[in-house]
Design an enzyme around this catalytic site. Sequence first.
Site, PDB file in Angstrom:
ATOM      1  N   GLU A  50       2.690   8.778   4.430  1.00  0.00           N
ATOM      2  CA  GLU A  50       3.257   7.275   4.719  1.00  0.00           C
ATOM      3  C   GLU A  50       4.813   7.470   4.123  1.00  0.00           C
ATOM      4  OE1 GLU A  50       0.653   8.211   3.056  1.00  0.00           O
ATOM      5  OE2 GLU A  50      -1.808   7.061   2.921  1.00  0.00           O
ATOM      6  N   PHE A 112     -11.753   1.120  -6.612  1.00  0.00           N
ATOM      7  CA  PHE A 112     -11.022   2.119  -5.979  1.00  0.00           C
ATOM      8  C   PHE A 112      -9.521   2.011  -5.057  1.00  0.00           C
ATOM      9  CE2 PHE A 112     -11.238   5.164  -2.016  1.00  0.00           C
ATOM     10  CZ  PHE A 112     -10.642   6.741  -2.465  1.00  0.00           C
ATOM     11  N   GLN A 113      -8.456   3.275  -5.185  1.00  0.00           N
ATOM     12  CA  GLN A 113      -7.687   2.869  -4.233  1.00  0.00           C
ATOM     13  C   GLN A 113      -6.540   1.309  -4.449  1.00  0.00           C
ATOM     14  OE1 GLN A 113      -8.191   4.398  -0.383  1.00  0.00           O
ATOM     15  NE2 GLN A 113      -7.627   6.516  -0.926  1.00  0.00           N
ATOM     16  N   LYS A 162      -9.070  -6.647   2.515  1.00  0.00           N
ATOM     17  CA  LYS A 162      -9.154  -6.311   3.475  1.00  0.00           C
ATOM     18  C   LYS A 162     -10.262  -7.431   4.189  1.00  0.00           C
ATOM     19  CE  LYS A 162     -12.114  -2.540   5.200  1.00  0.00           C
ATOM     20  NZ  LYS A 162     -13.244  -1.474   4.526  1.00  0.00           N
ATOM     21  N   MET A 474      24.078  21.677  -3.422  1.00  0.00           N
ATOM     22  CA  MET A 474      24.597  21.058  -3.968  1.00  0.00           C
ATOM     23  C   MET A 474      24.881  20.515  -5.393  1.00  0.00           C
ATOM     24  SD  MET A 474      26.881  18.229  -3.338  1.00  0.00           S
ATOM     25  CE  MET A 474      27.521  17.151  -1.630  1.00  0.00           C
TER      26      MET A 474
END
Lengths: 564, 157
Positions: A50, A112-113, A162, A474
Amino acid sequence: MQMSGAQMVIEALKHEGVDTVFGYPGGAIMNVYDEIYKQDDFQHILTRHEQAAVHAAEGYAKVTGKVGVAMVTSGPGFTNAVTGIADAYMDSIPLVVISGQVPMSLIGTDAFQEIDSVGISRSCTKHNYLVTDAADLPRVLKEAFYLAATGRPGPVHVDIPKDVTAQIAEFDYSRPVEMETYKPTTKGNARQIKKAIDAIAAAKRPLLYLGGGIISANAAEEVRAFAKLTGIPAVETFMARGTMGADNPLVISMLGMHGSYAANMAMSETDLVIGLGARFDDRVTGKLSEFAKNADVIHVDIDPASISKLVNAEYPIVGDVKYVVEEMTALAQGKIDAERFAPWLETIEHFNKLHPLGYDEEPGVIKPQWVIERIGQLLGEKANISTDVGQHQMWTAQFYPFSRPRQFISSGGLGTMGFGFPAAMGVKRGDMERVSINVTGDGSILMNIQELMTSVEYKLPVINVILNNHFLGMVRQWQTLFYDKRYSETDLSMQPNWVGLVESFGGVGYNVETKEEFDAALKDAVEKNVVAMINVNVSRFENVLPMVPAGGSLFNMMLEYKDK
Amino acid sequence: MMENERRVVSVILQNEASALSRITDLFSARGYNIESLTVAPIPESKYSRLTIATSGSVRVIEQITKQLHKLIPVLRVYEHADLVEKEMAMVKFPITENLSDIETLSKAYNGKIVNVGNDMIIAMVADEPKRVSHYLEAVKRFNPKEIVRSGTVALER
């Protein structure tokens, strides 16, 4: 027209003229993905992470000037996206990020999630929404695109539960955006602009200080015209590279921590800073009390909060830099005598000759700076150049001959390693005509290496040029200078088989040890027009110079350092 | 170093979910100080009014007002210079204390006893924040058991 929330998302994207969505599906956003399956108005590009979806949308937005769109699911899908969103926020990149959320009935139950996505994104978005009723979706999505693209651009996050994507409601996208509380000022105050022009006419050593806001505002042409008319020299920030064009006699390269001697000295000697769409970042100013100490400041910015945030502006002008510079140019006609600044240009030329930007060649070793210059010689304007973060990024900003705005795509404000490759994919999608090069390091590239699959699958050829010094370069440089060479966890001697790695995904790889091999590899990769990785073993202990140590004064640059 | 000054800032913002947390997040993320914060809907409108007492240098206060104004749901930001400012406090005392003294003291600070129970009484005052502090100092001798302050509300003169 009645439709489901999920259908509304697709319709809204269609109305906004979106041709590409970068994303990754999951449980909470499945209704929307089901509608994506049924449509052919835009292409969905399935990244493999993502974070990469958002970086790709950023690259697309930066190269096209359009709003980038990314779509992710709830919970980990969203938290993975946060780094990209924060990156876009810091660099004012217009994005709309749509995330799924658990159903309304489960919000707040640690389902969940489930994660408080709008709570997380609040501090790294221009604005965000949790949509609790499908009837609000048309208004919210329209506002999201409007907010992302107008004023100071930035990412806008829309979180949709949802059950809201399943809910049926009326879809009407024809209503104009009406936001009583959001009215960005685009036209600068005429009296202030006039005062600024009077100040320029009276100055002896004025200096244009060009920031990324010029590129966001598509104002490079206006700025070039203003500089040409008035004969005022210009320094570019990292974010503004390409504004003036490398061949422009009035541009003095980049300023700041790794800016050129001439640019930093010009800023130290100027008597009038003309800041255009720049925000006086700490990497640019160095020690604030010593920054342009003898100068008054004109500051043009669309964001009032950026003006006088760090450096007091005697002439603050809130407005779109494109309109303001147009006004300034009209007022400057016949009033500002470019000849007046000839001695100042001579002084700058002297600075240029005293310590030009350069590097020492060593026999049998490829210098990283040479690689950048060489890509510039071979591809020049024909390439869009993305970078990751580190030494290679600074060398690219210093040595590539950028000729136009939107040619240089890099993570400025947040400094996100792993940005380059997915962003370069988005760049390719936005500009299929040009070669998309990602200049990267052996540290950065591994942070989003899984995107090789996306790049191959969607035929978005990116040529990754790894300036491989077997170090987190760096950090190693700072350890050399400030930590007595204690190279704590920066040695990357352990390396993958780069060619084998890229080939396993279906791309082409090259190991390069000589300049001739580099030329041949780049030529071959461009001709083949495939996903490629050119692993260039460069000199290991090269430093990015000049360097103004953090918190130091711009005029006090480290110009040479030999590492043994 | 510029001296820190106490300032009162009023914010008119849209009544919508998480509008208040946008404000408090902004203060915490940028390291600004909130001394007190009061919020209530503005009658017959879709807006709420927040009154924030804060402190900082002139530059910090300027940034606070600009950054607040940058938030999308914010309609207006006022930085007050000349204002009427009031704060409320309620204090619970044991009923065994000298009630007439408490009542007299409370009256002197625009207050009174507002509740009398079996064991406790509750007094309330509404006055300038500094005077509320003085009141709370003065009533210490009556062994207060609980004290609650409201945060400041202010209107430009």
